[in-house]
Motif scaffolding. Structure first.
Motif, PDB file in Angstrom:
ATOM      1  N   THR A  21      -4.639  40.076   5.433  1.00  0.00           N
ATOM      2  CA  THR A  21      -4.647  38.836   6.201  1.00  0.00           C
ATOM      3  C   THR A  21      -5.771  37.931   5.728  1.00  0.00           C
ATOM      4  O   THR A  21      -5.598  36.711   5.587  1.00  0.00           O
ATOM      5  CB  THR A  21      -4.805  39.139   7.709  1.00  0.00           C
ATOM      6  N   ALA A  22      -6.921  38.524   5.460  1.00  0.00           N
ATOM      7  CA  ALA A  22      -8.051  37.743   4.945  1.00  0.00           C
ATOM      8  C   ALA A  22      -7.789  37.273   3.516  1.00  0.00           C
ATOM      9  O   ALA A  22      -8.110  36.126   3.158  1.00  0.00           O
ATOM     10  CB  ALA A  22      -9.323  38.596   4.998  1.00  0.00           C
ATOM     11  N   LYS A  23      -7.201  38.131   2.713  1.00  0.00           N
ATOM     12  CA  LYS A  23      -6.937  37.780   1.315  1.00  0.00           C
ATOM     13  C   LYS A  23      -5.983  36.606   1.204  1.00  0.00           C
ATOM     14  O   LYS A  23      -6.144  35.732   0.341  1.00  0.00           O
ATOM     15  CB  LYS A  23      -6.365  38.993   0.584  1.00  0.00           C
ATOM     16  N   PHE A  24      -4.974  36.582   2.083  1.00  0.00           N
ATOM     17  CA  PHE A  24      -3.963  35.521   2.030  1.00  0.00           C
ATOM     18  C   PHE A  24      -4.116  34.567   3.211  1.00  0.00           C
ATOM     19  O   PHE A  24      -3.131  34.089   3.774  1.00  0.00           O
ATOM     20  CB  PHE A  24      -2.561  36.136   2.029  1.00  0.00           C
ATOM     21  N   ALA A  25      -5.375  34.292   3.585  1.00  0.00           N
ATOM     22  CA  ALA A  25      -5.633  33.433   4.739  1.00  0.00           C
ATOM     23  C   ALA A  25      -5.116  32.018   4.519  1.00  0.00           C
ATOM     24  O   ALA A  25      -4.686  31.343   5.465  1.00  0.00           O
ATOM     25  CB  ALA A  25      -7.126  33.409   5.043  1.00  0.00           C
ATOM     26  N   LEU A  26      -5.186  31.561   3.300  1.00  0.00           N
ATOM     27  CA  LEU A  26      -4.753  30.210   2.978  1.00  0.00           C
ATOM     28  C   LEU A  26      -3.628  30.240   1.953  1.00  0.00           C
ATOM     29  O   LEU A  26      -3.596  31.096   1.076  1.00  0.00           O
ATOM     30  CB  LEU A  26      -5.932  29.391   2.428  1.00  0.00           C
ATOM     31  N   GLY A  27      -2.711  29.318   2.097  1.00  0.00           N
ATOM     32  CA  GLY A  27      -1.660  29.184   1.103  1.00  0.00           C
ATOM     33  C   GLY A  27      -0.529  30.191   1.276  1.00  0.00           C
ATOM     34  O   GLY A  27      -0.415  30.879   2.297  1.00  0.00           O
ATOM     35  N   ASP A  28       0.283  30.281   0.231  1.00  0.00           N
ATOM     36  CA  ASP A  28       1.469  31.128   0.266  1.00  0.00           C
ATOM     37  C   ASP A  28       1.088  32.601   0.095  1.00  0.00           C
ATOM     38  O   ASP A  28       0.035  32.928  -0.447  1.00  0.00           O
ATOM     39  CB  ASP A  28       2.429  30.711  -0.850  1.00  0.00           C
ATOM     40  N   ILE A  29       1.938  33.466   0.569  1.00  0.00           N
ATOM     41  CA  ILE A  29       1.770  34.904   0.371  1.00  0.00           C
ATOM     42  C   ILE A  29       2.810  35.339  -0.658  1.00  0.00           C
ATOM     43  O   ILE A  29       4.009  35.314  -0.370  1.00  0.00           O
ATOM     44  CB  ILE A  29       1.981  35.688   1.685  1.00  0.00           C
ATOM     45  N   PRO A  30       2.405  35.739  -1.847  1.00  0.00           N
ATOM     46  CA  PRO A  30       3.378  36.103  -2.877  1.00  0.00           C
ATOM     47  C   PRO A  30       4.101  37.401  -2.525  1.00  0.00           C
ATOM     48  O   PRO A  30       3.584  38.239  -1.789  1.00  0.00           O
ATOM     49  CB  PRO A  30       2.515  36.272  -4.131  1.00  0.00           C
ATOM     50  N   ARG A  31       5.289  37.541  -3.054  1.00  0.00           N
ATOM     51  CA  ARG A  31       6.050  38.781  -2.838  1.00  0.00           C
ATOM     52  C   ARG A  31       5.494  39.882  -3.736  1.00  0.00           C
ATOM     53  O   ARG A  31       5.341  39.692  -4.934  1.00  0.00           O
ATOM     54  CB  ARG A  31       7.529  38.548  -3.166  1.00  0.00           C
ATOM     55  N   PRO A  32       5.192  41.066  -3.163  1.00  0.00           N
ATOM     56  CA  PRO A  32       4.737  42.175  -4.012  1.00  0.00           C
ATOM     57  C   PRO A  32       5.824  42.553  -5.019  1.00  0.00           C
ATOM     58  O   PRO A  32       7.017  42.504  -4.710  1.00  0.00           O
ATOM     59  CB  PRO A  32       4.505  43.315  -3.010  1.00  0.00           C
ATOM     60  N   GLU A  33       5.410  42.943  -6.215  1.00  0.00           N
ATOM     61  CA  GLU A  33       6.383  43.305  -7.241  1.00  0.00           C
ATOM     62  C   GLU A  33       7.237  44.495  -6.830  1.00  0.00           C
ATOM     63  O   GLU A  33       8.379  44.631  -7.263  1.00  0.00           O
ATOM     64  CB  GLU A  33       5.665  43.617  -8.559  1.00  0.00           C
ATOM     65  N   TYR A  34       6.682  45.364  -5.983  1.00  0.00           N
ATOM     66  CA  TYR A  34       7.400  46.579  -5.578  1.00  0.00           C
ATOM     67  C   TYR A  34       8.304  46.357  -4.369  1.00  0.00           C
ATOM     68  O   TYR A  34       8.942  47.298  -3.898  1.00  0.00           O
ATOM     69  CB  TYR A  34       6.397  47.700  -5.255  1.00  0.00           C
ATOM     70  N   TRP A  35       8.359  45.153  -3.858  1.00  0.00           N
ATOM     71  CA  TRP A  35       9.167  44.852  -2.670  1.00  0.00           C
ATOM     72  C   TRP A  35      10.295  43.908  -3.057  1.00  0.00           C
ATOM     73  O   TRP A  35      10.061  42.817  -3.572  1.00  0.00           O
ATOM     74  CB  TRP A  35       8.282  44.217  -1.601  1.00  0.00           C
ATOM     75  N   SER A  36      11.520  44.343  -2.834  1.00  0.00           N
ATOM     76  CA  SER A  36      12.653  43.509  -3.237  1.00  0.00           C
ATOM     77  C   SER A  36      13.910  43.963  -2.507  1.00  0.00           C
ATOM     78  O   SER A  36      13.850  44.767  -1.565  1.00  0.00           O
ATOM     79  CB  SER A  36      12.857  43.587  -4.757  1.00  0.00           C
ATOM     80  N   GLY A  37      15.021  43.456  -2.955  1.00  0.00           N
ATOM     81  CA  GLY A  37      16.289  43.762  -2.304  1.00  0.00           C
ATOM     82  C   GLY A  37      17.191  44.604  -3.180  1.00  0.00           C
ATOM     83  O   GLY A  37      17.043  44.654  -4.406  1.00  0.00           O
TER      84      GLY A  37
END
Length: 211
Positions: free
Chosen positions: A155-171
């Motif tokens: 939460t602190a790391k991505f406090a500002l701006g977009d939150i990128p999708r982790p490479e290991y998370w997908s459909g």
């Protein structure tokens, strides 16, 4: 006086009076479930097989479907993800108790495109996107505090701006080679219709099955 069984009503969508194309029929049944089910009408039991050949099953949420197949999302490093990528095939079972209907689906699976995964990931709540980073899904967790600490860190790391999708998370997309529709009938004289094909570009064959 005998009370009529609600499953005995003539339902064009349910009793296969007119058997439709499988994706069309699935869409109608899912719409009916969306109106009838109180919680998660898109919930589906997903079955996979582990490297030892043992089956695994758990509930997931269907996030999309079209003529290409049925899409859901997961952490590729989880037990579910590694089994899907390893075996390359899976099965699904939808069961809507209030409608007395069931749909079983089997076929190969493959990852969705990065563009498709990114689009869905951006649609998720911010907390869910943080959770995708914080959870090492299926792996041992030393304490609840450890998970909450990881959530706080990201939460602190991505406090500002977009939150990128982790490479290991997908459909993953299950491309059906078999779809079976089941509708409860009195005295266990249920309706069962099975659609089968040898591949995604092949025509469907339709077979009625004994209940």
């Amino acid at each position: 006086m005998t009370t009529p069984d609600p499953s005995a009503k003539e339902l064009t969508k349910g009793d296969f009076t007119e058997v439709k194309k499988p994706f069309e029929l699935f869409g109608e049944w899912l719409n009916d479930a969306t109106e009838a089910e109180l919680n998660d009408p898109n919930a589906v039991a997903l079955a996979t097989v582990d490297p030892d050949g043992l089956p695994n099953v758990r509930m997931v949420l269907l996030k999309g479907f079209d003529e290409r197949g049925f899409v859901f999302y997961t952490n590729f490093e989880s037990a579910k993800g590694t089994e899907l990528l390893g075996a390359g095939k899976a099965a699904m079972c939808f069961h809507w108790k209030s409608l007395r209907r069931q749909i079983r689906i089997r076929g190969p699976v493959s990852p969705v495109s990065d563009e498709e995964a990114d689009e869905y990931y951006r649609s998720r709540a911010r907390g869910s996107r943080i959770g995708a980073w914080a959870s090492k899904q299926s792996r041992p967790l030393e304490s609840r505090f450890a998970l909450e600490k990881a959530v706080a860190r990201y939460t602190a790391k991505f406090a500002l701006g977009d939150i990128p999708r982790p490479e290991y998370w997908s459909g993953m997309r299950l491309v059906p080679t078999s779809i079976e529709f089941w509708h409860d009938r009195p005295f266990r004289l249920h309706d069962r219709v099975q659609f089968k094909r040898s591949g995604p570009e092949e025509d469907w064959t339709t077979t009625r099955l004994y209940p």
